[in-house]
Write an enzyme that holds these catalytic residues in place. Structure first.
Site, short mmCIF file in Angstrom:
data_model
loop_
_atom_site.label_atom_id
_atom_site.label_comp_id
_atom_site.label_asym_id
_atom_site.label_seq_id
_atom_site.Cartn_x
_atom_site.Cartn_y
_atom_site.Cartn_z
N ASP A 1 -11.59 4.27 5.53
CA ASP A 1 -10.96 4.22 6.67
C ASP A 1 -11.95 4.95 8.25
O ASP A 1 -12.42 4.64 8.60
CB ASP A 1 -9.34 4.19 6.90
N LYS B 1 -10.06 -0.80 11.63
CA LYS B 1 -9.05 -0.26 12.76
C LYS B 1 -9.65 -0.91 14.66
O LYS B 1 -10.35 -0.45 14.25
CB LYS B 1 -8.50 0.86 12.76
N LYS C 1 1.07 -1.12 0.44
CA LYS C 1 0.27 0.13 -0.11
C LYS C 1 0.79 1.28 -0.02
O LYS C 1 1.75 1.93 1.02
CB LYS C 1 -1.03 -0.54 1.17
N ASP D 1 -3.58 4.64 -0.48
CA ASP D 1 -4.16 5.16 0.81
C ASP D 1 -4.10 6.82 0.93
O ASP D 1 -2.99 7.68 1.11
CB ASP D 1 -3.83 4.76 1.82
N LYS E 1 1.00 5.18 0.44
CA LYS E 1 0.44 6.71 0.88
C LYS E 1 1.26 7.93 -0.21
O LYS E 1 1.90 7.32 -1.15
CB LYS E 1 1.20 6.64 2.11
#
Ligand code: OSB
Ligand code: MG
Length: 375
Positions: free
Chosen positions: A238, A262, A161, A188, A163
């Site tokens: 998220d 999370k 992933k 992300d 950023k």
């Protein structure tokens, strides 16, 4: 489960390297750990806030305040039959999910020890090993990102992933995709874009990404639905998902096709399982996100990731990616297959190194239940 002692500690830990997201750079972590003693057993939880209110509205200091002034006084001396009961006792404290999760998860550790089960089995987990991915911070150049990706793939990680933020997106993704045409790749944005950027974000469709995580505002489910209708790549939420109601709203509106769970953000294992169960029923894949946790939080993430619906590799990686030395023993290790094997011993399944924690502790608070003695 009578809650006899609660200790809240702030420990200081330095990441091996700075970690950059669209909202800033972190290296020196201030992490809160919660230790609970009940019926002679000790349970541990981690409060997964970051230091600033830039991921969600909680911070290390707001969690210190809420746990010290509201959560701990409410729970000390209570006799619970299950860890899940903590959730209803804490219902009157609005928000502050990460602060509440720290203590609820410590109670889950205790309950698992009482029942002589590894926590992951108590939660209903069925995976003996979980699939691991990595989250890579924003870098200076696409070339340095490509070398980092190569290193992580060599270690066996199953999903990468990246950023991203405006100005640090298409070139970086293109370079990685060109070098590694087949890998599971996602991005992300941590809320760095607006719906006006839809045409720009649509350009990500050409890279065959597994998902785009949280491109738009942290609390705006509705606008993600508008974006999802305009792009081919699956969106994953998220920041927007703090409980099962928000998960349902997001899925009903078509705001995403994948959810990142999370533990801290949703308030602990009980709510995480509810969100998981709802997604499983609707065939929506979930995966476990990370918050640069110490070993305590990492161990809880591993336990949660063994639930059946966690079909995508999570941001749960080896201790050594972040820390020179972790606070648990053994530290979290990743196999060459890019997996973590669930521990077999009761509770969290890792020994918490209290001597090391004492050395790292910058401040602590302690609550003790004084038994009523009748005259
Ligand atoms: O959005 O997943 C995120 C770290 C801090 C705040 C938000 C996020 C992250 C990560 C870290 O991506 C992933 C990890 O802990 O390995
Ligand atoms: Mg994220």
């Amino acid at each position: 489960m009578k809650i006899e002692h609660i200790v809240l500690r702030e420990i200081r830990m330095r990441l091996k390297a700075p970690f950059e997201t669209s909202f800033g750079v972190t290296q020196d972590r201030r992490i809160l750990l919660v230790e609970v003693v009940s019926d002679g057993l000790t349970g541990w939880g981690e409060i997964t806030t970051i230091e600033t209110p830039s991921y969600n509205s909680e911070t290390t200091d707001t969690a210190w305040h809420v746990l010290s002034d509201f959560v701990a006084p409410l729970l000390i001396g209570r006799d619970l039959s299950t860890a899940a009961e903590a959730g209803s006792l804490l219902q009157g404290i609005r928000g502050h999910s990460m602060a509440k999760a720290g203590i609820e998860n410590a109670l889950w550790d205790i309950e698992a020890q009482q029942r002589q089960l590894p926590l992951w089995k108590l939660l209903g987990g069925t995976r003996e090993e979980i699939a691991c991915g990595v989250s890579l911070g924003i870098r200076e150049t696409p070339q340095s990102l490509v070398s980092k990706v190569e290193e992580e793939l060599r270690a066996g990680y199953q999903r990468i992933k990246l950023k991203i933020k405006p100005g640090k997106d298409l070139d970086f993704v293109a370079a990685v995709r060109e070098e590694f045409p087949e890998i599971l790749l996602s991005v992300d944005a941590n809320s760095a874009y607006r719906l006006e950027d839809a045409d720009h974000l649509q350009k990500l469709d050409q890279f065959n990404l597994l998902m785009i995580e949280q491109p738009l505002e942290w609390d705006d489910i509705y606008t993600h639905a508008a974006l999802q209708a305009r792009i081919g790549t699956a969106l994953c939420l998220d920041e927007c998902i703090n409980n099962e109601h928000q998960a349902r709203a997001a899925l009903e509106l078509g705001a995403c096709r994948i959810i990142n769970i999370k533990l801290g953000r949703v308030g602990g294992h009980s709510m995480a399982r509810r969100v998981h169960d709802m997604c499983l029923k609707r065939n929506v894949p979930v995966w476990c996100g990370g918050m640069l946790e110490s070993g305590v939080g990492r161990a809880h993430n591993i336990a949660m990731s063994t639930l059946r619906g966690f079909t995508l590799p999570g941001d749960v990686s080896a201790s050594s990616r972040y820390w020179a030395e972790d606070v648990i023993e053994p530290e979290v290790r990743v196999t060459s297959r890019g997996t973590i094997v669930g521990p077999e011993s009761p509770g969290l399944g890792y020994r918490v190194k209290s001597e090391m924690i004492s050395k790292l502790t910058a401040r602590h608070n302690r609550w003790t239940h004084r038994a009523q003695v009748s005259a």
